[in-house]
Design an enzyme around this catalytic site. Structure first.
Site, short mmCIF file in Angstrom:
data_model
loop_
_atom_site.label_atom_id
_atom_site.label_comp_id
_atom_site.label_asym_id
_atom_site.label_seq_id
_atom_site.Cartn_x
_atom_site.Cartn_y
_atom_site.Cartn_z
N GLU A 1 -21.12 46.13 4.67
CA GLU A 1 -20.55 44.83 4.32
C GLU A 1 -19.13 44.73 4.88
O GLU A 1 -18.33 43.91 4.44
CB GLU A 1 -20.58 44.64 2.80
CG GLU A 1 -21.95 44.90 2.21
CD GLU A 1 -22.34 43.93 1.11
OE1 GLU A 1 -21.46 43.20 0.64
OE2 GLU A 1 -23.52 43.91 0.74
N TRP A 2 -18.86 45.51 5.87
CA TRP A 2 -17.56 45.63 6.51
C TRP A 2 -16.99 44.28 6.94
O TRP A 2 -15.88 43.90 6.51
CB TRP A 2 -17.72 46.61 7.66
CG TRP A 2 -16.54 46.99 8.47
CD1 TRP A 2 -15.26 46.51 8.39
CD2 TRP A 2 -16.53 47.96 9.52
NE1 TRP A 2 -14.46 47.11 9.32
CE2 TRP A 2 -15.21 48.01 10.03
CE3 TRP A 2 -17.50 48.78 10.09
CZ2 TRP A 2 -14.86 48.86 11.07
CZ3 TRP A 2 -17.14 49.63 11.12
CH2 TRP A 2 -15.84 49.67 11.60
N ASP B 1 -22.66 36.44 -1.06
CA ASP B 1 -23.99 36.75 -1.58
C ASP B 1 -24.86 35.50 -1.66
O ASP B 1 -24.39 34.41 -2.01
CB ASP B 1 -23.88 37.32 -3.00
CG ASP B 1 -23.34 38.74 -3.02
OD1 ASP B 1 -23.01 39.28 -1.94
OD2 ASP B 1 -23.25 39.31 -4.12
N ASP C 1 -21.16 48.91 0.07
CA ASP C 1 -20.40 47.71 -0.28
C ASP C 1 -18.90 47.94 -0.03
O ASP C 1 -18.49 49.05 0.31
CB ASP C 1 -20.67 47.34 -1.74
CG ASP C 1 -20.65 45.84 -1.97
OD1 ASP C 1 -20.00 45.11 -1.20
OD2 ASP C 1 -21.31 45.38 -2.94
#
Length: 425
Positions: free
Chosen positions: A207-208, A235, A174
């Site tokens: 999640e770059w 999300d 994350d």
């Protein structure tokens, strides 16, 4: 055979040959971005991830059956192995945030919460592996995870070694609590290299780009060199509004994100919430169909211990999974939007195509939609003819169609009809 008939036959054969040539150029002639060189995720990852359904519930005293704990993952592993999930491809059992103890151990290593995971992660991994499954885990590139547990900043190498020692097979990394874009990018690259140096095969889920989009447009060619799949958008929630927002973002950015996807690296629109509470039957069909068209990782977030037979059958639909896992590895895209209908298509191996028609209207009853087959697959999906099978909402063979034919179907509000078109000759 008359001269006219011979001429028509030759023209049809020539048209077919040209169609094959142009399709080959379309599918294979485009430059492909270099992928992370770890040999993993050659098709989209499939499995189960706890976050959307179980979130950060650490209250095992009052809610022992729904807290993030060893017990939950042991139970889900047993069901995945025994109830058909593993057999259709759901292989990774993934832990998200909130598994950690509040502090690292005396040697600076991450450790699981000792009350909720009394056997530790290595023992859990051994059990998961004994069931023929693989274990995924969660960490964060910044100083803390999104829920406030220890982050990996400054510990990338030791954390990668720890995960490999435990027998972890996937890392979801994350991007919370990172103080700069440079540290974010450097951290994602560092962890990718550190995982590869361990010598263990570990799928790397990033999640770059999600954390870059508010400030910069991500360099997807670079991201693909370091990650096996990557989140782009917020999300997912257990609601139709959430699914719509993900699809809207995807179509708005498809020219940037679709070309970079392929074997070894995939766009990740987030978890499947099928089998939960917020989606109607038709909306669940839409999510399943379009996640297949998008070549998305299929990571369920639901309670497999209490799932309806209807939701289970949809999630285990082998024909839809085959589209998602198609070895050609081309992501699909929205072809058009008109009158609150969307048409999506995806090229498949053996010159087949998948087509999804979505009724976005949220009022009234089923609506008819007619599509000209010449408009599909750059005009080649049914040239000179094809066999069409409807896969969703129910499977049925629609039969033989010629290139100049039209196809009419009924689609429920917020529902989708998913088709597979294959060469007939």
């Amino acid at each position: 055979m008359t001269a006219t008939m011979k001429l028509v036959s030759r023209v049809r054969r020539l048209g077919c040959v040209l169609a094959f040539c142009f399709l080959a150029l379309f599918l294979w002639g485009l430059p492909v971005a270099r992928a992370l060189d770890n040999g993993l995720a050659m098709t989209p990852t499939m499995g189960w991830l706890h976050w959307e359904r179980f979130m950060c519930n650490v209250n095992c005293q009052e809610e022992p059956d729904s807290c993030v704990s060893e017990k939950l993952f042991l139970q889900i592993a047993e069901i995945m192995a025994s109830d058909g999930w593993k057999d259709v491809g759901y292989e990774y059992l993934c832990i998200d945030d909130c598994w950690m103890a509040p502090k690292r151990d005396s040697e600076g290593r991450l450790q699981a919460d000792s009350k909720r995971f009394p056997g530790g992660i290595r023992r859990l991994a051994n059990y998961v592996h004994s069931k023929g499954l693989k274990l995924g885990i969660y960490a964060d590139v910044g100083n803390k995870t999104c829920a406030g547990f220890p982050g990996s900043f400054g510990y990338y190498d030791i954390d990668a070694e720890t995960f490999a020692d435990w027998g972890v097979d996937l890392l979801k990394f994350d991007g919370c609590y990172c103080d700069s874009i440079k540290h974010l990018a450097d951290g994602y690259k560092h962890m990718s290299l550190a995982l590869n140096r361990t010598g263990r095969s570990i799928v790397y889920s990033c999640e770059w780009p999600l954390y870059m989009w508010p400030i910069f447009k991500p360099n997807y060619t670079e991201i693909r060199e370091y990650c096996n799949h990557w989140r782009n958008f917020a999300d997912v929630y257990d609601s139709w509004q959430s699914i719509r927002s993900i699809l809207d973002w995807t179509t708005s950015n498809q020219e940037r994100i679709v070309p970079v996807a392929g074997p070894g690296g995939w766009n990740d629109p987030d978890m499947l919430v099928i089998g939960n509470f917020g989606l109607s039957r038709d909306q669940q069909i839409t999510q399943m169909a379009l996640w297949a068209i998008m070549a998305a990782p299929l990571l369920m977030s639901n309670d497999l211990r209490h799932i309806s037979l209807e939701a289970k059958a949809l999630l285990q639909d082998k024909d839809v999974i085959a589209i998602n896992q198609d070895p050609l590895g081309k992501q699909g895209y929205r072809l058009r939007k008109e009158d609150n209908f969307e048409v999506w298509e995806r090229p498949l191996s053996n010159l087949a195509w998948a087509v999804a028609m979505v009724n976005l209207q949220e009022i009234g009853g089923p609506r008819s939609y007619t599509i000209s087959l010449t408009s599909l697959g750059q005009g080649l999906a049914c040239n000179p003819d094809c066999l069409i099978t409807q896969l969703l909402p129910v499977k049925r063979k629609l039969g033989f169609y010629e290139w100049t034919s039209s196809l009419k179907t009924q689609i429920n509000p917020t529902g989708t009809v998913l088709l597979r078109l294959e060469r007939a000759s």
